[in-house]
Design a protein around this motif. Structure first.
Motif, PDB file in Angstrom:
ATOM      1  N   THR A 150       0.865  -1.180   0.000  1.00  0.00           N
ATOM      2  CA  THR A 150       0.000   0.000   0.000  1.00  0.00           C
ATOM      3  C   THR A 150       0.900   1.226   0.000  1.00  0.00           C
ATOM      4  N   TRP A 151       0.283   2.401  -0.152  1.00  0.00           N
ATOM      5  CA  TRP A 151       1.017   3.649  -0.005  1.00  0.00           C
ATOM      6  C   TRP A 151       1.775   3.648   1.339  1.00  0.00           C
ATOM      7  N   ALA A 184      -2.448   8.304   7.999  1.00  0.00           N
ATOM      8  CA  ALA A 184      -3.862   8.315   8.381  1.00  0.00           C
ATOM      9  C   ALA A 184      -4.579   7.025   7.991  1.00  0.00           C
ATOM     10  N   SER A 185      -4.154   6.391   6.912  1.00  0.00           N
ATOM     11  CA  SER A 185      -4.749   5.113   6.532  1.00  0.00           C
ATOM     12  C   SER A 185      -3.805   4.417   5.569  1.00  0.00           C
ATOM     13  N   ALA A 186      -4.210   3.220   5.174  1.00  0.00           N
ATOM     14  CA  ALA A 186      -3.351   2.411   4.309  1.00  0.00           C
ATOM     15  C   ALA A 186      -3.086   3.072   2.959  1.00  0.00           C
ATOM     16  N   VAL A 187      -3.970   3.968   2.524  1.00  0.00           N
ATOM     17  CA  VAL A 187      -3.741   4.606   1.232  1.00  0.00           C
ATOM     18  C   VAL A 187      -3.295   6.062   1.387  1.00  0.00           C
ATOM     19  N   ARG A 188      -2.678   6.368   2.526  1.00  0.00           N
ATOM     20  CA  ARG A 188      -2.028   7.663   2.715  1.00  0.00           C
ATOM     21  C   ARG A 188      -0.550   7.392   2.981  1.00  0.00           C
TER      22      ARG A 188
ATOM     23  N   PHE B 193     -14.245   5.028  -2.480  1.00  0.00           N
ATOM     24  CA  PHE B 193     -12.841   4.655  -2.279  1.00  0.00           C
ATOM     25  C   PHE B 193     -11.924   5.449  -3.209  1.00  0.00           C
ATOM     26  N   TYR B 196     -11.446   8.896  -2.067  1.00  0.00           N
ATOM     27  CA  TYR B 196     -10.583   8.925  -0.892  1.00  0.00           C
ATOM     28  C   TYR B 196      -9.121   8.663  -1.283  1.00  0.00           C
ATOM     29  N   ALA B 197      -8.902   7.599  -2.058  1.00  0.00           N
ATOM     30  CA  ALA B 197      -7.523   7.161  -2.322  1.00  0.00           C
ATOM     31  C   ALA B 197      -6.842   8.016  -3.372  1.00  0.00           C
ATOM     32  N   VAL B 210     -12.818   3.462   6.510  1.00  0.00           N
ATOM     33  CA  VAL B 210     -11.359   3.552   6.563  1.00  0.00           C
ATOM     34  C   VAL B 210     -10.791   2.407   7.408  1.00  0.00           C
ATOM     35  N   LEU B 213     -10.967  -0.539   5.219  1.00  0.00           N
ATOM     36  CA  LEU B 213      -9.901  -0.460   4.214  1.00  0.00           C
ATOM     37  C   LEU B 213      -8.577  -0.939   4.799  1.00  0.00           C
ATOM     38  N   ASN B 214      -8.279  -0.477   6.003  1.00  0.00           N
ATOM     39  CA  ASN B 214      -7.019  -0.877   6.630  1.00  0.00           C
ATOM     40  C   ASN B 214      -7.004  -2.374   6.931  1.00  0.00           C
ATOM     41  N   LEU B 217      -6.374  -4.250   3.659  1.00  0.00           N
ATOM     42  CA  LEU B 217      -4.991  -4.185   3.181  1.00  0.00           C
ATOM     43  C   LEU B 217      -3.998  -4.704   4.221  1.00  0.00           C
TER      44      LEU B 217
END
Lengths: 275, 365
Positions: A150-151, A184-188, B193, B196-197, B210, B213-214, B217
């Motif tokens: 992920t990011w 902040a999250s998996a895609v940040r 999504f 957001y992404a 969120v 999502l975490n 992943l």
């Protein structure tokens, strides 16, 4: 704790100075050269695709900041931008394994000035500056789906997947990458370096790296896995339990810090020259 | 030089009303999403897409005129059909679930399990002409089907715009190319999504989404090993792909004999490779719009998304009928099970619902 980018800048500056001195002008010089990588066979089918051993399904890893060693001097190996496997900064090696659907790449091409080289140094992984960008927008070789998380966590620096052979336990995988990356999250993306960098700096000596393949030897790692009964794959939380810290030690890393232990001198995965 | 240019312009003017050049298709994608690959011999144009769209919804394309492509690929269900397994134009019940047509332009391979099927143009021949199972049933009725389109002024015009200057009547080569062009444009990247992404809109997902999502992943759940990347499937290619991956997975649905056997009616990838280790392996479909495409799996055997999450949490399926898929020796090792609290399970389902692109399902007539 995280000084790779600083060391990179210093080394780059030093490398540019060396090149400039050798060629008399600022441009990179030297003949086209190739670094070769091979799965060490130890006298058997290297990946155990056809015998009873633990089968190597997939073995891929990223490399960057490659240097040739000559006495006390280090000379940058100036990687070509030769897609899809190397972009001029980062290269992906994908050794032939039992999963024949995976494309293979066993070499890195670049340029180096003539010299008496007796060693090689490189960093396994993707540099922090490229590790946490939007993977959807990445170009080869950083757009291989199976090599990124992920990011937030970035790339799998090294991916080893094994399947049980007739005489060995369960499937086992080793997916190395940075950990403890806060965002902040998996895609940040994280703004600051991750708590555990997990990028081994590998120094090899004893042969001319431009004429000798780098052997990738899984023997020490596999012995650990088989002895442990392969209860848990190592795909994160590397500092927990007994197996994963020992596995990281075979690539020179201290699992507690994610940095080299004693300059990663204890790594047993890569070897230059004779078996 | 100038005279030549002038002459060319004059010619274009004279012929322009009859033979307007087709208009190249412009993708409308978020900034970081790469464009899909398009075969060199079927350049994507607005006019081919228009023709393909008309054909896609036209039941005259099936031999007995009872089914169009949209019968099994309904826009409101993200171009799936809501059935466990499809029913062909003659009423034959098929063995597999109708796949949603979502971002199929990015698929490394088409259908559930076919390593050699890499272009939509070739895939479309299966529903049109396939006899086992029988879908549109065109085989043996080719001239009869084509005649319906050759006698239709609307299609005369659509064909002429898509292939200007050719006098050929409707035939299957342009029909297939037009259908492929239309379904290639069914791209979906406007879910919460995505906002957001890819657009950085922190408010596009709820806190629960969120968290989901975490979880999705995380190495704990391992979902992304098969459903990773911007299209939520590792079996993804695009215009910038240089290293193509075509993975297939056994997810532990069956283990009839304790050694990994699957029902002989559908052995998955093995039908093409003849390798026992490929039994029960299928391509991981995209998860985009997944909340709209129940029931799930290649055989439609899991009714709801919640039940799918429970299936993966259990690390496979165990029943008197299926055997203990959890212990199948050919199951993908990343499907090893996990434990979720009720709140986490809800978060994960909320995230999956956040992959629904409501404009996408409204895009067709």
């Amino acid at each position: 704790m995280f000084d790779i980018s600083v060391r990179f800048a210093v080394a780059l500056a030093a490398g540019i100075a060396v090149i400039a001195g050798a060629s008399g002008c600022g441009a990179p010089s030297g003949a086209p050269q190739t670094l070769q990588f091979e799965l060490a066979a130890n006298g058997t089918d290297a990946a155990h695709c056809d015998d009873d051993g633990r089968r190597v399904q997939s073995l891929r890893f990223y490399l960057h900041r490659i240097e040739l060693l000559s006495g006390d001097a280090t000379v940058p190996f100036v990687m070509d931008a030769l897609l899809p496997w190397q972009d001029g900064s980062v290269a992906l090696i994908s050794l032939p394994a039992c999963d024949e659907a995976q494309a293979a790449n066993v070499s890195i091409t670049g340029k180096a000035p003539p010299g008496d080289y007796q060693g090689l140094r490189f960093i396994v992984g993707v540099p922090f500056s490229a590790n946490h960008l939007n993977p959807a927008a990445a170009a080869a070789p950083l757009n291989v789906g199976s090599m990124f998380w992920t990011w937030q966590l970035g790339y799998k620096f090294l991916r080893l997947d094994t399947a049980a052979g007739a005489g060995s336990g369960a499937a086992w995988s080793f997916h190395l990458g940075s950990e403890g990356c806060e965002s902040a999250s998996a895609v940040r993306p994280p703004k600051d370096p991750c708590k555990w960098s997990n990028r081994p700096v590998v120094s090899l000596s004893g042969s001319d790296p431009l004429n000798t393949p780098v052997h990738v030897d899984l023997a020490a790692l596999m012995a650990l896995v088989d002895a442990s009964g392969a209860a848990r794959s190592c795909m994160g939380s590397f500092h927990e339990g007994a197996l994963c810290p020992a596995v990281l030690a075979t690539i020179g890393l201290d699992a507690a810090t994610g940095e080299c232990a004693a300059q990663c001198a204890g790594q047993q995965l890569f070897r230059l020259g004779a078996l | 030089m100038r005279a030549w240019l002038f002459g060319g312009a004059l010619l274009t003017l004279l012929s322009g009303c009859e033979q307007a050049e087709p208009t190249p298709w412009q993708w409308s994608l978020p900034p970081s999403i790469p464009a899909p690959m398009v075969p060199d011999d079927n350049a994507l144009t607005v006019e081919k897409v228009a023709l393909g769209k008309a054909l896609f919804f036209d039941a005259r394309l099936s031999a007995n005129q009872t089914q169009s492509c949209a019968t099994c690929h309904q826009p409101a269900r993200a171009f799936s059909d809501g059935r466990a397994t499809a029913i062909g134009s003659t009423g034959e019940v098929h063995r597999r679930n109708s796949l949603a047509l979502v971002n199929i332009a990015y698929n490394a391979t088409l259908t559930w399990a076919h390593p050699g099927l890499t272009t939509i143009e070739r895939q479309i021949l299966i529903p049109l002409f396939g006899e086992e199972p029988l879908e549109m049933g065109v085989a043996g009725h080719e001239e009869e089907v084509l005649a319906r389109f050759r006698q239709d002024a609307k299609y005369d015009s659509l064909f002429a715009r898509a292939w200007p200057g050719t006098k050929q009547p409707a035939s299957f080569d342009p029909i297939v190319k037009a259908l492929a062009s239309y379904v290639r444009t069914l791209v979906s990247f406007d879910s919460p999504f995505d906002r957001y992404a890819f657009l950085g809109d922190d408010s596009a997902l709820t806190d629960a989404q969120v968290r989901g999502l975490n979880l999705f992943l995380s190495e704990r759940l391992e979902c992304h090993h098969c459903h990773g990347g911007f299209n939520f499937s590792q079996s993804t290619t695009h215009a910038n792909t240089l290293i193509v991956e075509m993975p297939f997975h056994n997810t532990g649905l069956f283990n009839l004999d304790g050694r990994g056997a699957v029902p002989p009616v559908d052995t998955g990838l093995m039908e093409h490779t003849r390798q026992a280790a490929d039994r029960g392996k299928y391509r991981a479909p995209t998860l985009r719009n997944i909340a709209l495409t129940a029931p799930y799996m290649h055989d439609g055997s899991i009714a709801s998304l919640g039940a799918v999450v429970d299936f993966y949490a259990a690390g496979g399926r165990a029943s008197a009928v299926t055997g203990d898929g959890r212990t199948s020796p050919i199951k993908n090792p990343f499907i090893k099970g996990f434990t979720l609290t009720q709140e986490e399970r809800g978060d994960l389902l909320a995230f999956l619902a956040g992959l629904t692109d409501h404009d996408f399902v409204k895009s067709a007539p």
